[in-house]
Write a protein that holds these residues in place. Structure first.
Motif, PDB file in Angstrom:
ATOM      1  N   LEU A 138       0.824  -1.209   0.000  1.00 34.37           N
ATOM      2  CA  LEU A 138       0.000   0.000   0.000  1.00 34.37           C
ATOM      3  C   LEU A 138       0.860   1.263   0.000  1.00 34.37           C
ATOM      4  CD1 LEU A 138      -2.830  -1.004   2.510  1.00 34.37           C
ATOM      5  CD2 LEU A 138      -3.002  -0.810   0.018  1.00 34.37           C
ATOM      6  N   ILE A 139       1.961   1.238   0.750  1.00 39.97           N
ATOM      7  CA  ILE A 139       2.841   2.418   0.777  1.00 39.97           C
ATOM      8  C   ILE A 139       3.469   2.642  -0.595  1.00 39.97           C
ATOM      9  CG2 ILE A 139       4.967   3.337   1.778  1.00 39.97           C
ATOM     10  CD1 ILE A 139       4.243   1.990   4.394  1.00 39.97           C
ATOM     11  N   GLU A 140       3.891   1.552  -1.238  1.00 41.43           N
ATOM     12  CA  GLU A 140       4.461   1.685  -2.574  1.00 41.43           C
ATOM     13  C   GLU A 140       3.412   2.175  -3.579  1.00 41.43           C
ATOM     14  OE1 GLU A 140       6.111  -2.103  -3.459  1.00 41.43           O
ATOM     15  OE2 GLU A 140       7.916  -1.803  -2.231  1.00 41.43           O
ATOM     16  N   PHE A 141       2.208   1.646  -3.461  1.00 40.12           N
ATOM     17  CA  PHE A 141       1.133   2.087  -4.361  1.00 40.12           C
ATOM     18  C   PHE A 141       0.820   3.568  -4.141  1.00 40.12           C
ATOM     19  CE2 PHE A 141      -3.572   1.546  -5.622  1.00 40.12           C
ATOM     20  CZ  PHE A 141      -3.287   1.938  -6.921  1.00 40.12           C
ATOM     21  N   ARG A 142       0.817   3.993  -2.881  1.00 40.38           N
ATOM     22  CA  ARG A 142       0.600   5.409  -2.584  1.00 40.38           C
ATOM     23  C   ARG A 142       1.695   6.280  -3.189  1.00 40.38           C
ATOM     24  NH1 ARG A 142       0.851   7.256   3.590  1.00 40.38           N
ATOM     25  NH2 ARG A 142       3.027   6.656   3.164  1.00 40.38           N
ATOM     26  N   VAL A 170      -6.373   4.452  -0.334  1.00 38.73           N
ATOM     27  CA  VAL A 170      -5.128   3.817   0.137  1.00 38.73           C
ATOM     28  C   VAL A 170      -4.703   4.392   1.477  1.00 38.73           C
ATOM     29  CG1 VAL A 170      -2.663   3.571  -0.355  1.00 38.73           C
ATOM     30  CG2 VAL A 170      -4.342   3.163  -2.154  1.00 38.73           C
ATOM     31  N   GLU A 171      -4.867   5.704   1.679  1.00 43.03           N
ATOM     32  CA  GLU A 171      -4.501   6.323   2.958  1.00 43.03           C
ATOM     33  C   GLU A 171      -5.312   5.725   4.101  1.00 43.03           C
ATOM     34  OE1 GLU A 171      -2.506   8.427   4.291  1.00 43.03           O
ATOM     35  OE2 GLU A 171      -1.335   8.988   2.552  1.00 43.03           O
ATOM     36  N   VAL A 172      -6.606   5.529   3.859  1.00 38.10           N
ATOM     37  CA  VAL A 172      -7.457   4.948   4.907  1.00 38.10           C
ATOM     38  C   VAL A 172      -7.025   3.522   5.218  1.00 38.10           C
ATOM     39  CG1 VAL A 172      -9.810   4.254   5.479  1.00 38.10           C
ATOM     40  CG2 VAL A 172      -9.394   6.427   4.311  1.00 38.10           C
ATOM     41  N   ARG A 173      -6.744   2.732   4.208  1.00 30.81           N
ATOM     42  CA  ARG A 173      -6.314   1.343   4.426  1.00 30.81           C
ATOM     43  C   ARG A 173      -4.975   1.287   5.152  1.00 30.81           C
ATOM     44  NH1 ARG A 173      -6.580  -2.119  -0.901  1.00 30.81           N
ATOM     45  NH2 ARG A 173      -5.946  -3.668   0.682  1.00 30.81           N
ATOM     46  N   ILE A 174      -4.071   2.214   4.841  1.00 29.50           N
ATOM     47  CA  ILE A 174      -2.767   2.240   5.525  1.00 29.50           C
ATOM     48  C   ILE A 174      -2.951   2.518   7.013  1.00 29.50           C
ATOM     49  CG2 ILE A 174      -0.637   3.569   5.755  1.00 29.50           C
ATOM     50  CD1 ILE A 174      -0.543   3.819   2.727  1.00 29.50           C
ATOM     51  N   GLN A 175      -3.805   3.459   7.364  1.00 26.96           N
ATOM     52  CA  GLN A 175      -4.044   3.760   8.773  1.00 26.96           C
ATOM     53  C   GLN A 175      -4.642   2.557   9.501  1.00 26.96           C
ATOM     54  OE1 GLN A 175      -3.030   6.438  10.322  1.00 26.96           O
ATOM     55  NE2 GLN A 175      -2.238   7.338   8.420  1.00 26.96           N
ATOM     56  N   ASP A 176      -5.587   1.885   8.856  1.00 26.93           N
ATOM     57  CA  ASP A 176      -6.191   0.702   9.478  1.00 26.93           C
ATOM     58  C   ASP A 176      -5.155  -0.409   9.670  1.00 26.93           C
ATOM     59  OD1 ASP A 176      -8.569   2.044   9.467  1.00 26.93           O
ATOM     60  OD2 ASP A 176      -9.305   1.094   7.609  1.00 26.93           O
ATOM     61  N   LEU A 177      -4.338  -0.619   8.647  1.00 24.92           N
ATOM     62  CA  LEU A 177      -3.326  -1.679   8.757  1.00 24.92           C
ATOM     63  C   LEU A 177      -2.316  -1.371   9.854  1.00 24.92           C
ATOM     64  CD1 LEU A 177      -2.322  -2.995   5.212  1.00 24.92           C
ATOM     65  CD2 LEU A 177      -3.028  -4.306   7.200  1.00 24.92           C
ATOM     66  N   ARG A 178      -1.920  -0.135   9.985  1.00 25.36           N
ATOM     67  CA  ARG A 178      -0.955   0.220  11.033  1.00 25.36           C
ATOM     68  C   ARG A 178      -1.550   0.003  12.419  1.00 25.36           C
ATOM     69  NH1 ARG A 178       1.825   5.666   8.384  1.00 25.36           N
ATOM     70  NH2 ARG A 178       3.419   4.504   7.175  1.00 25.36           N
ATOM     71  N   SER A 179      -2.817   0.269  12.565  1.00 28.19           N
ATOM     72  CA  SER A 179      -3.461   0.006  13.859  1.00 28.19           C
ATOM     73  C   SER A 179      -3.475  -1.485  14.167  1.00 28.19           C
ATOM     74  CB  SER A 179      -4.889   0.553  13.839  1.00 28.19           C
ATOM     75  OG  SER A 179      -4.904   1.942  13.610  1.00 28.19           O
ATOM     76  N   VAL A 180      -3.779  -2.302  13.160  1.00 24.08           N
ATOM     77  CA  VAL A 180      -3.787  -3.750  13.369  1.00 24.08           C
ATOM     78  C   VAL A 180      -2.380  -4.260  13.676  1.00 24.08           C
ATOM     79  CG1 VAL A 180      -4.265  -5.971  12.279  1.00 24.08           C
ATOM     80  CG2 VAL A 180      -5.817  -4.042  11.915  1.00 24.08           C
ATOM     81  N   ILE A 181      -1.374  -3.734  12.964  1.00 22.51           N
ATOM     82  CA  ILE A 181       0.013  -4.166  13.201  1.00 22.51           C
ATOM     83  C   ILE A 181       0.460  -3.777  14.601  1.00 22.51           C
ATOM     84  CG2 ILE A 181       2.401  -3.750  12.503  1.00 22.51           C
ATOM     85  CD1 ILE A 181       1.438  -3.569   9.615  1.00 22.51           C
ATOM     86  N   ASN A 182       0.090  -2.600  15.068  1.00 23.89           N
ATOM     87  CA  ASN A 182       0.460  -2.190  16.428  1.00 23.89           C
ATOM     88  C   ASN A 182      -0.166  -3.108  17.465  1.00 23.89           C
ATOM     89  OD1 ASN A 182       2.015  -0.044  15.548  1.00 23.89           O
ATOM     90  ND2 ASN A 182       0.299   1.408  15.586  1.00 23.89           N
ATOM     91  N   GLU A 183      -1.416  -3.455  17.293  1.00 23.20           N
ATOM     92  CA  GLU A 183      -2.051  -4.376  18.226  1.00 23.20           C
ATOM     93  C   GLU A 183      -1.382  -5.750  18.182  1.00 23.20           C
ATOM     94  OE1 GLU A 183      -4.318  -3.937  20.494  1.00 23.20           O
ATOM     95  OE2 GLU A 183      -4.459  -1.791  20.054  1.00 23.20           O
ATOM     96  N   THR A 184      -1.008  -6.195  16.986  1.00 18.12           N
ATOM     97  CA  THR A 184      -0.318  -7.484  16.867  1.00 18.12           C
ATOM     98  C   THR A 184       1.044  -7.452  17.557  1.00 18.12           C
ATOM     99  OG1 THR A 184      -1.405  -7.826  14.729  1.00 18.12           O
ATOM    100  CG2 THR A 184       0.491  -9.219  15.232  1.00 18.12           C
ATOM    101  N   GLU A 185       1.764  -6.353  17.405  1.00 19.66           N
ATOM    102  CA  GLU A 185       3.072  -6.233  18.058  1.00 19.66           C
ATOM    103  C   GLU A 185       2.931  -6.194  19.573  1.00 19.66           C
ATOM    104  OE1 GLU A 185       4.858  -2.809  16.355  1.00 19.66           O
ATOM    105  OE2 GLU A 185       5.573  -3.871  14.561  1.00 19.66           O
ATOM    106  N   HIS A 186       1.910  -5.514  20.086  1.00 26.16           N
ATOM    107  CA  HIS A 186       1.689  -5.486  21.537  1.00 26.16           C
ATOM    108  C   HIS A 186       1.360  -6.889  22.061  1.00 26.16           C
ATOM    109  CE1 HIS A 186       2.196  -1.291  21.732  1.00 26.16           C
ATOM    110  NE2 HIS A 186       0.994  -0.918  21.248  1.00 26.16           N
ATOM    111  N   HIS A 187       0.543  -7.605  21.330  1.00 26.20           N
ATOM    112  CA  HIS A 187       0.214  -8.968  21.746  1.00 26.20           C
ATOM    113  C   HIS A 187       1.451  -9.865  21.704  1.00 26.20           C
ATOM    114  CE1 HIS A 187      -1.905 -12.715  22.306  1.00 26.20           C
ATOM    115  NE2 HIS A 187      -1.528 -13.156  21.112  1.00 26.20           N
TER     116      HIS A 187
END
Length: 718
Positions: free
Chosen positions: A110-114, A256-273
């Protein structure tokens, strides 16, 4: 004293018994039976999982908690629970890592596509302004001839179509080669433009930062487009769809910006877990690793046992210290009780002609001196241990060559600092091989510095300077100052004016040397005659006498049958009579013994003469050390002291720093190492070869502490 013993362990209680013995001794067996191979493989699998967890914990910079290291090895039935916990932890971490990598890969796309969408306007403007269409104007016949040469069938050739494009992202390191290949394949019929991305991107698998570039290729024809697609695939470039309509690109950019923000939130939760799971695992990691290492050591030792015919008893032979027999018996009893077995384990002392191993009880003070002796050779069983003399003679011979009270004081203080902080340095890791070597011999360095202070006071030498500390031993009876003024030179009578000794303290070496020479002369006939006579007397005394040997802690079976379930009793210090054939005794020839002893006596006397000459290195090294120290004083520090005023103050600071640095580097380090090596040679060659054979082998105890200390996985934890 060491003894050979035989162990009889029931299969049910063998694990618990060896677990208890792991705190004490090491059985050295002479046969192997791979009965517990599957258990060892299970322990290997546990170690693999633990290494994986440790790697993941260290990658997250999570501290590994080590509050206690005295964890008991689990029983066999507890091994299943440990396997289940480790399997669960490993599965969780791998699943989390798998999902995390997939999420980061999607985020990267997504970042590359953006980046492509944000740079597309720039690419289209460059394509419109570039003289690409005019430079590429050709007739239809010329186009047909070019495409036929390129391998395209004539029937598929059509009239030139409007230009299309490819957009994507490529690694910056591949950009130059990629651009060159695009130009050559297209024969200059492609318009290539690129822009470097503002920030590096993270690789989803390795986590490394990668610098990439967004590119766009403008070309004509589907055939050339398919070729460009293959080139992009070969260079690992990622192709992204991009519309030539600015409004469509703007709408896609917002999505794409909206999807990137959502993915980063999911990745942060995964890293915390993931972090929480790893923190939980780090709390028990040390316990799991220690328990696994102990289990593996137990099963590896059990594989060295023989199995009897009934497959119910494990048998092995081992060396053990006689003083530890009671402790071994207690450990076997505890292991039998913990396993719930009703059959006791048996430790039976055996009579053997095998050479026992050498075992010394050492501490942190004597271990360094014992290491100096063992580097020459391990003592034969019950041979005189030179380390007892080395504790004093080694630092003394070093000090004779290094005699300077100032340099000795610096060495003593350095060793004292290491000793006072030995707990901190013992826990420290990666201090360097040289530092670890010096730290291991800190008590040797301490005594070397202490003895160097003593010899420096004897030599009256402190940083190459002499001090009148004790005054003079000469007396001046009936001599006035006026007489000395009238007689600038006057010879004193030593018998009258020198009543004392040359040293304010210590022993006069002349008297000692005289005594030692007399003793050495007396020892020559002692070696030549008394030893053969003693050997002949001992041979006659043992001629027809039965051999007895005291047995300790020997289990004796009371029943006549061979059932292992019968009761046993223990006899302490009972003498066991052993009848051996007379032909086992070697024939004693007194004449041969005398000839061999005469040869040894001659060699010993000649060796003493040559060794005495070798001890002259003490004088040579002592003189060299004093001269070097004097040179540094006169050529460096004395220059700064010769100036006065402000210039002298500045100069003395610089010269003192240079003098101190050279003193440490040359006199303490280099000269200290030289004196250490010469003292080492004097002990190995001139001293130990007179009486020490060093042909034995060390007793290697089965100890959990030793196994854990030598383990690489636990090296940076314990």
């Amino acid at each position: 004293e060491m003894t050979l013993a035989q162990l009889f362990l029931q299969s049910d209680s063998a694990y618990a018994c060896v677990r208890e013995l792991g705190e004490l001794l090491n059985p050295d067996v002479n046969a192997f039976q791979r009965k517990f191979v599957s258990e060892v493989r299970r322990c290997d699998e546990l170690e693999r999982k633990l290494r994986f967890l440790k790697h993941e914990i260290e990658k997250e910079s999570i501290p590994i908690i080590n509050l206690e290291s005295n964890f008991v090895a689990p029983l066999p039935r507890e091994m299943i629970d440990l396997e289940a916990r480790l399997d669960h932890s490993e599965t969780d971490i791998r699943e989390i890592n798998k999902h995390q990598i997939a999420l980061k890969r999607n985020l990267l796309d997504l970042i590359e596509f953006r980046a492509i969408l944000s740079k597309a306007n720039h690419f289209f403007l460059e394509a419109e302004d570039a003289p690409f269409h005019q430079a590429q104007e050709v007739t239809e016949d010329d186009m047909r001839s070019l495409l036929i040469e390129d391998g395209m069938p004539e029937k598929s050739i059509q009239s030139p179509r409007p230009m299309n494009f490819l957009s994507g992202v490529i690694n910056r390191d591949h950009l130059t080669s990629f651009e060159r290949v695009v130009w050559r394949i297209s024969r200059g019929n492609a318009f290539f433009r690129y822009i470097e991305l503002d920030t590096p991107l993270e690789d989803p698998k390795t986590g490394e930062l990668i610098y990439k570039c967004a590119f766009m290729i403008f070309l004509q024809g589907n055939h050339l487009r398919s070729r460009m697609m293959k080139i992009c695939e070969g260079f690992s470039a990622t192709i992204y769809p991009c519309s030539d309509d600015a409004e469509v690109r703007r709408e896609a950019f917002s999505q794409v910006e909206v999807r990137i923000q959502d993915l980063r939130s999911v990745i942060n939760e995964t890293e915390h877990h993931r972090h929480r799971v790893l923190v939980t695992a780090s709390e028990d990691l040390v316990m799991w690793m220690i328990q696994t290492k102990k289990m593996k050591a137990i099963y590896h030792t059990l594989n060295m046992f023989n199995v009897d015919i009934t497959q119910k008893c494990l048998i092995a032979e081992c060396w053990c210290p006689v003083q530890e027999l009671d402790n071994i018996q207690s450990a076997l009893k505890r292991g039998t009780d913990e396993s719930g077995s009703s059959v006791p384990s048996i430790l039976n002392r055996m009579i053997t002609k095998l050479e026992p191993p050498t075992y010394y009880r050492l501490n942190k003070f004597t271990s360094a001196f014992q290491g100096i002796v063992d580097a020459y050779g391990v003592a034969t069983y019950r041979e005189a241990n030179p380390a007892l003399f080395t504790v004093i003679t080694f630092p003394f011979l070093f000090a004779v060559m290094f005699g300077d009270s100032g340099h000795g004081l610096l060495m003593f203080l350095f060793a004292l600092w290491l000793i006072l902080n030995e707990k901190k340095f013992s826990r420290a890791k990666n201090m360097g091989e040289i530092f670890n070597t010096v730290f291991g011999g800190r008590y040797v360095v301490l005594l070397m510095g202490l003895f160097a202070i003593y010899t420096g006071l004897i030599y009256n030498d402190c940083f190459s300077l002499s001090f009148n500390i004790f005054g003079t031993a000469w007396t001046f009876p009936n001599i006035s100052e006026g007489f000395l003024y009238d007689h600038p030179t006057y010879q004193l009578n030593p018998n009258v004016s020198f009543p004392g000794g040359p040293y304010p303290f210590g022993i006069d070496p002349e008297t000692v040397n005289l005594i030692l020479v007399v003793v050495a002369v007396i020892c020559v006939p002692w070696m030549l005659i008394l030893k053969p006579l003693y050997l002949r007397w001992r041979h006659k005394r043992r001629g027809h006498m039965p051999k007895t040997r005291k047995g300790g802690n020997v289990y004796v079976q009371l029943s006549d049958d061979d059932n292992m379930n019968d009761e046993y009793t223990t006899y302490h210090n009972e003498e066991i009579e052993i009848s051996e054939p007379a032909n086992d005794e070697e024939e004693f020839d007194f004449g041969n013994v005398m000839v061999l002893q005469a040869i040894h006596t001659i060699e010993f006397c000649l060796g003493c003469i040559s060794n005495t000459a070798s001890y002259l290195r003490l004088w040579a090294l002592s003189l060299a050390h004093a001269e070097l120290s004097e040179v540094l004083w006169n050529m460096v520090l004395h220059i700064g002291l010769s100036f006065k005023g402000s210039v002298g103050s500045i100069l003395i600071f610089g010269t003192f720093c240079g003098w101190a640095g050279l003193t440490i580097a040359i006199l303490l380090v280099m000269e200290g190492l030289s004196a250490f090596l010469h003292a080492l040679r004097l002990h190995w060659v001139e001293f130990q070869n007179k009486f020490y054979s060093g042909e034995g082998y060390l007793f290697d105890p089965f100890s959990f502490d030793k196994i854990l200390q030598e383990d690489e996985d636990l090296e940076d934890i314990l």
